[in-house]
Write a protein that holds these residues in place. Structure first.
Motif, mmCIF file in Angstrom:
data_model
loop_
_atom_site.group_PDB
_atom_site.id
_atom_site.type_symbol
_atom_site.label_atom_id
_atom_site.label_comp_id
_atom_site.label_asym_id
_atom_site.label_seq_id
_atom_site.Cartn_x
_atom_site.Cartn_y
_atom_site.Cartn_z
ATOM 1 N N MET A 91 0.841 -1.202 0.000
ATOM 2 C CA MET A 91 0.000 0.000 0.000
ATOM 3 C C MET A 91 0.877 1.253 0.000
ATOM 4 O O MET A 91 1.745 1.405 0.849
ATOM 5 C CB MET A 91 -0.922 0.013 1.224
ATOM 6 N N ARG A 92 0.633 2.122 -0.962
ATOM 7 C CA ARG A 92 1.394 3.373 -1.072
ATOM 8 C C ARG A 92 0.598 4.531 -0.474
ATOM 9 O O ARG A 92 -0.583 4.723 -0.793
ATOM 10 C CB ARG A 92 1.709 3.670 -2.533
ATOM 11 N N VAL A 93 1.267 5.306 0.368
ATOM 12 C CA VAL A 93 0.629 6.418 1.069
ATOM 13 C C VAL A 93 1.427 7.692 0.820
ATOM 14 O O VAL A 93 2.661 7.671 0.803
ATOM 15 C CB VAL A 93 0.538 6.131 2.581
ATOM 16 N N ARG A 110 -3.736 6.030 -0.095
ATOM 17 C CA ARG A 110 -4.210 7.025 0.879
ATOM 18 C C ARG A 110 -3.318 8.254 0.759
ATOM 19 O O ARG A 110 -2.133 8.145 0.401
ATOM 20 C CB ARG A 110 -4.149 6.494 2.318
ATOM 21 N N ALA A 150 -0.117 6.219 8.646
ATOM 22 C CA ALA A 150 0.210 5.352 7.511
ATOM 23 C C ALA A 150 0.405 3.914 7.970
ATOM 24 O O ALA A 150 -0.072 2.969 7.326
ATOM 25 C CB ALA A 150 1.467 5.876 6.818
ATOM 26 N N ALA A 194 0.420 0.741 5.425
ATOM 27 C CA ALA A 194 1.304 1.250 4.377
ATOM 28 C C ALA A 194 2.565 0.405 4.247
ATOM 29 O O ALA A 194 3.148 -0.015 5.241
ATOM 30 C CB ALA A 194 1.686 2.693 4.671
ATOM 31 N N VAL A 226 5.773 5.073 2.132
ATOM 32 C CA VAL A 226 5.211 6.391 2.430
ATOM 33 C C VAL A 226 6.052 7.464 1.754
ATOM 34 O O VAL A 226 7.278 7.530 1.944
ATOM 35 C CB VAL A 226 5.151 6.658 3.946
#
Length: 196
Positions: free
Chosen positions: A1-3, A45, A86, A91, A94
């Protein structure tokens, strides 16, 4: 997951009584440029660490989620607040960027994600290392332990050279005073805020 995380809770002491992040630049508040660039990235996000209601409104208008930082925070306080959020949402990477760097192109930020891999990547200009930077989850504990007003600076300085990406000259703008902002508003052209 990229934040994505925009640090926008600074106190702008050298700028004067006015909130630097709300000062107009090319017809929009200074902070809106960074907010809109991060909003354009393909991320899961997007957060903004803010101290005031007015900056929070600008972040929300761009589509970012607002994280409040109370009191008179230092950079490390904002960074910890954002990283915890995050981390809580799972995440794996980040992006950390600053609200007073309005002209960093979205393409540069996207390239940092690819360069960071399972570690980290940061930017440089004229031998100076600085945000934006991308940190993987393996770096979160180190970053959460930071204190003081340097934020992630110590971590960025220790990165090997292959993990450093040079910023385009027009992207590095040091806006500390009202005179700096007036000069930039006259001379510099904003980049495209999207990857398209």
């Amino acid at each position: 997951m990229r934040v994505g995380l925009v640090l926008a809770a600074g106190q702008s002491r050298r700028f004067g009584a006015e909130d630097k992040l709300l000062a107009p630049l090319h017809g929009r508040p200074l902070c809106s440029h960074a907010f809109e660039t991060v909003a354009s990235l393909d991320l899961d996000r997007r957060f903004a660490c803010v101290r005031t209601d007015a900056v929070a409104e600008r972040a929300q208008a761009a589509g970012l989620e607002v994280l409040r930082v109370e009191g008179q925070p230092q950079q490390s306080d904002s960074l910890r607040r954002g990283l915890k959020a995050a981390q809580d949402c799972g995440a794996t990477q980040v992006l950390v960027t600053l609200a007073d760097m309005p002209f960093v192109p979205a393409s540069h930020m996207a390239d940092l994600f690819d360069m960071a891999g399972h570690d980290a990547a940061a930017s440089s200009f004229d031998r100076q290392r600085l945000p934006p930077a991308v940190f993987s989850a393996s770096r979160f504990a180190e970053l959460l332990a930071l204190t003081g007003d340097q934020g992630a600076g110590r971590v960025i300085q220790a990165l090997p050279e292959p993990q450093i990406l040079t910023l385009p000259a027009q992207a590095f703008l040091d806006i500390d005073t009202a005179a700096d902002l007036e000069r930039v508003d006259r001379e510099a052209k904003p980049p495209k805020t999207t990857l398209k």
